[in-house]
Structures are given as structure tokens and as C-alpha cells.
Design an enzyme around this catalytic site. Structure first.
Site, PDB file in Angstrom:
ATOM      1  N   ASN A 138       0.862  -1.177   0.000  1.00  0.00           N
ATOM      2  CA  ASN A 138       0.000   0.000   0.000  1.00  0.00           C
ATOM      3  C   ASN A 138       0.904   1.234   0.000  1.00  0.00           C
ATOM      4  O   ASN A 138       1.506   1.556   1.021  1.00  0.00           O
ATOM      5  CB  ASN A 138      -0.897  -0.026   1.245  1.00  0.00           C
ATOM      6  CG  ASN A 138      -1.722   1.245   1.380  1.00  0.00           C
ATOM      7  OD1 ASN A 138      -1.769   2.070   0.471  1.00  0.00           O
ATOM      8  ND2 ASN A 138      -2.365   1.401   2.520  1.00  0.00           N
ATOM      9  N   LYS A 159       0.114   4.270  -0.254  1.00  0.00           N
ATOM     10  CA  LYS A 159      -0.524   5.475   0.313  1.00  0.00           C
ATOM     11  C   LYS A 159      -0.273   6.646  -0.642  1.00  0.00           C
ATOM     12  O   LYS A 159      -0.231   6.440  -1.847  1.00  0.00           O
ATOM     13  CB  LYS A 159      -0.024   5.711   1.741  1.00  0.00           C
ATOM     14  CG  LYS A 159      -0.153   4.430   2.583  1.00  0.00           C
ATOM     15  CD  LYS A 159       0.086   4.617   4.044  1.00  0.00           C
ATOM     16  CE  LYS A 159      -0.134   3.277   4.756  1.00  0.00           C
ATOM     17  NZ  LYS A 159       0.011   3.336   6.193  1.00  0.00           N
ATOM     18  N   HIS A 213      -9.435   1.342   4.842  1.00  0.00           N
ATOM     19  CA  HIS A 213      -8.161   1.513   5.546  1.00  0.00           C
ATOM     20  C   HIS A 213      -8.355   2.464   6.731  1.00  0.00           C
ATOM     21  O   HIS A 213      -9.148   3.403   6.648  1.00  0.00           O
ATOM     22  CB  HIS A 213      -7.101   2.060   4.587  1.00  0.00           C
ATOM     23  CG  HIS A 213      -5.727   1.997   5.172  1.00  0.00           C
ATOM     24  ND1 HIS A 213      -5.260   2.952   6.046  1.00  0.00           N
ATOM     25  CD2 HIS A 213      -4.747   1.074   5.052  1.00  0.00           C
ATOM     26  CE1 HIS A 213      -4.033   2.618   6.426  1.00  0.00           C
ATOM     27  NE2 HIS A 213      -3.697   1.490   5.838  1.00  0.00           N
ATOM     28  N   GLU A 243      -6.712   4.839   7.745  1.00  0.00           N
ATOM     29  CA  GLU A 243      -6.500   6.264   7.413  1.00  0.00           C
ATOM     30  C   GLU A 243      -7.737   6.845   6.735  1.00  0.00           C
ATOM     31  O   GLU A 243      -8.060   8.022   6.920  1.00  0.00           O
ATOM     32  CB  GLU A 243      -5.245   6.407   6.542  1.00  0.00           C
ATOM     33  CG  GLU A 243      -3.982   6.221   7.379  1.00  0.00           C
ATOM     34  CD  GLU A 243      -2.811   5.588   6.642  1.00  0.00           C
ATOM     35  OE1 GLU A 243      -2.803   5.595   5.394  1.00  0.00           O
ATOM     36  OE2 GLU A 243      -1.900   5.073   7.332  1.00  0.00           O
ATOM     37  N   GLU A 302      -5.209  -4.822  10.622  1.00  0.00           N
ATOM     38  CA  GLU A 302      -4.190  -3.795  10.805  1.00  0.00           C
ATOM     39  C   GLU A 302      -4.467  -3.024  12.105  1.00  0.00           C
ATOM     40  O   GLU A 302      -5.265  -2.073  12.101  1.00  0.00           O
ATOM     41  CB  GLU A 302      -4.206  -2.801   9.642  1.00  0.00           C
ATOM     42  CG  GLU A 302      -3.901  -3.412   8.299  1.00  0.00           C
ATOM     43  CD  GLU A 302      -3.317  -2.379   7.327  1.00  0.00           C
ATOM     44  OE1 GLU A 302      -2.251  -2.669   6.782  1.00  0.00           O
ATOM     45  OE2 GLU A 302      -3.913  -1.305   7.148  1.00  0.00           O
ATOM     46  N   GLY A 304       2.745   2.389  10.748  1.00  0.00           N
ATOM     47  CA  GLY A 304       3.700   3.488  10.594  1.00  0.00           C
ATOM     48  C   GLY A 304       4.448   3.850  11.866  1.00  0.00           C
ATOM     49  O   GLY A 304       5.105   4.889  11.933  1.00  0.00           O
ATOM     50  N   SER A 349       3.684  -2.068  10.321  1.00  0.00           N
ATOM     51  CA  SER A 349       5.139  -2.120  10.508  1.00  0.00           C
ATOM     52  C   SER A 349       5.752  -3.470  10.097  1.00  0.00           C
ATOM     53  O   SER A 349       6.681  -3.963  10.745  1.00  0.00           O
ATOM     54  CB  SER A 349       5.520  -1.762  11.949  1.00  0.00           C
ATOM     55  OG  SER A 349       5.089  -0.441  12.244  1.00  0.00           O
TER      56      SER A 349
HETATM   57  P1  13P Z   1       3.176   0.460   7.644  1.00  0.00           P
HETATM   58  O1  13P Z   1       3.676  -0.836   7.041  1.00  0.00           O
HETATM   59  O2  13P Z   1       3.918   1.658   7.161  1.00  0.00           O
HETATM   60  O3  13P Z   1       3.088   0.356   9.134  1.00  0.00           O
HETATM   61  O4  13P Z   1       1.674   0.655   7.116  1.00  0.00           O
HETATM   62  C1  13P Z   1       0.774  -0.382   7.196  1.00  0.00           C
HETATM   63  C2  13P Z   1      -0.440  -0.046   6.431  1.00  0.00           C
HETATM   64  O5  13P Z   1      -1.186   0.857   6.780  1.00  0.00           O
HETATM   65  C3  13P Z   1      -0.719  -0.809   5.204  1.00  0.00           C
HETATM   66  O6  13P Z   1      -1.999  -0.569   4.734  1.00  0.00           O
END
Ligand code: 13P
Length: 260
Positions: free
Chosen positions: A13, A15, A99, A101, A171, A177, A217
Site C-alpha cells: 500500500n 498510500k 483503511h 486512514e 491492521e 507506521g 510495521s
Molecule cells: P506500515 O507498514 O507503514 O506500518 O503501514 C501499514 C499499512 O497501513 C498498510 O496498509
């Protein structure tokens, strides 16, 4: 270790990262790096603007394309939105939905996510549905309650046979992150709980076919412990999917573990 019914899936992903030319360079690098991999399904999810050119650059490779979001109508007066049909024609096979976010910054809730899931399936796109608890919810002992609510909400009204066509990504929000991944034990515990809920809803034989990903992560160094868990079938990778070399290493780690 091999899971006959479920092929592992590693999805990146991106983003809001990478321009068209950066995506192109990434894809050219990645397709070379993973050319020999045939037992892991690989997906990259660039931003909308880079989807079409990435799909051209991926032709003839073992890498599939996914989007990070979509709206649920086929077309119409929805300024700024993208339809499932547009994604499909741009070359997508997958779409990430719900997601954390999107939930946190754009107010997405389960009812909307449910409409998107159904629209994706109608169009032949595979939804990667994201669910996960926040830190305060985990600390308050509410993880399972949150997971149950998000899962039931996003899959409401789905026919049993459609269940096998979705992918669920667990997740935990506190692991995204932050560099603070969940332990394999924590991720397996929730994944097993999710599979149990799916079995209750759709029946055990459908639940056994659904792929469950862990996200939060994930890095080359911790991928092996996750893929060794019986209910974890892959990963949704954020930060570590932005460097082709790291992402390829994650994929090859999975290949190695499942080949043993
Ligand atoms: P990270 O791998 O940067 O923690 O992000 C995970 C994520 O949100 C994947 O959709």
C-alpha cells in the site's frame, strides 16, 4: 507449512507516495527482482494517477495491481471520486477498502465500506478490507468487540459464496507506521478470531478459503514470523513497500518459508 487452499498474498500500500515516473521506476525494478516467484501472489497499490501506467509496465509480470480506495457508484455526479469500473479498466484486480486512514481522516464508516465492498465484488475486483483496533481500544480490552463490529459492518448482507472472494487485512492502528508491529502471537490471536467469525457467518468451508493479511510495521526482518502463523496468509505493507528491494525481500521471505 503449505496451505493448499490459500495462496499467500503480499500487497504493498503506497498510500500518497510516488509520482507516475517514480512508480514506473519502482515497477521496473520490482518485476525484475521477483521474476522467479510463483507461489506468492504479489500486489502493488499505487495512487490513482499512477495506476494506468503501472498496469502497462506490469504487463506479462507476476505482479497484480490494486487501488487504495474507490466510490461505489459506476459513474455520475460525484466530484473527485473514482468508480470500480474505472479501476478495472485501468488494470486493477484488487482494491483496498476501509483503511484506518480513510476511517480516521475521511470519516469512512462500516456502512459506506459495506457499499464499496459490494460494488467491488459486482465489478469483479477483489476487496482487501481493512479492520483493526486503536491503542485505547486494545488497552481497554475491546479489541475483539471492535473487530467483530467492523467485520460484521463491512460484510453485511454478503452471500456466503462471495465471502471466499474477499481478503481481510487485520491492521491494528497502533502498529501502522509506528515501527511497533504487533507480535506474531497478537496478530495470530486476532486472525484466528476473525476466521472464527467468518466461519459463523459463512460456514467453515468458506472461512477456510479466505485470506487474512496482517498489516502494521511489516518489514523484511519480521515477515517470517507472521507468515508462519496458521491463520495469517500474507501482509499488507506500507512503508516497507516503497523501496523495491525491501518489498522484494519481504516477498522472497514468504516464498522461502512456505517452500520449506
Ligand atoms: P506500515 O507498514 O507503514 O506500518 O503501514 C501499514 C499499512 O497501513 C498498510 O496498509
Amino acid at each position: 507449512m503449505p496451505r493448499p487452499l490459500r495462496q499467500p498474498l503480499i500487497a504493498g500500500n503506497w498510500k500518497m507516495n510516488k509520482t507516475v515516473s517514480q512508480a514506473q521506476a519502482f515497477v521496473n525494478h520490482l518485476r525484475e527482482a521477483v521474476a522467479g516467484v510463483n507461489n506468492v501472489e504479489i500486489v502493488v497499490c499505487p495512487p490513482f494517477t499512477a495506476l494506468f501506467s503501472a498496469s502497462q509496465a506490469l504487463k506479462g509480470s507476476n505482479i497484480f495491481l490494486g487501488a487504495q480506495n474507490m466510490y461505489y457508484y459506476e459513474k455520475g455526479a460525484f466530484t473527485g471520486e473514482i468508480s470500480p469500473l474505472m479501476l478495472q479498466e485501468a488494470g486493477c484486480r484488487y482494491v483496498i477498502l476501509g483503511h484506518s486512514e480513510r476511517r480516521a481522516y475521511f470519516g469512512e464508516e462500516d456502512t459506506l465500506i459495506n457499499l464499496k465492498v459490494k460494488a467491488a465484488l459486482r465489478t469483479g475486483l477483489t476487496p482487501i478490507i481493512c479492520i483493526g483496533e486503536q491503542l485505547a481500544e486494545r488497552e481497554a480490552g475491546k479489541t475483539k468487540e471492535v473487530i467483530q463490529k467492523q467485520l460484521a459492518g463491512s460484510l453485511a448482507g454478503l452471500d456466503s459464496e462471495l465471502y471466499s472472494k474477499v481478503v481481510i487485512a487485520y491492521e491494528p492502528v497502533w502498529a501502522i507506521g509506528t515501527g511497533q508491529n504487533a507480535t506474531a502471537f497478537e496478530a495470530q490471536e486476532v486472525s484466528n478470531f476473525i476466521r472464527g467469525l467468518l466461519a459463523n457467518n459463512a460456514g467453515p468451508s468458506w472461512a477456510e478459503k479466505i485470506r487474512l493479511l496482517y498489516g502494521g510495521s511489516v518489514k523484511p526482518a519480521n515477515m517470517a514470523v507472521f507468515i508462519k502463523q496458521p491463520d495469517i496468509d500474507g501482509a499488507l505493507v506500507g512503508g516497507a513497500s516503497l523501496e523495491a528491494a525491501d518489498f522484494a525481500l519481504i516477498i522472497k521471505t514468504v516464498q522461502e518459508v512456505i517452500s520449506k
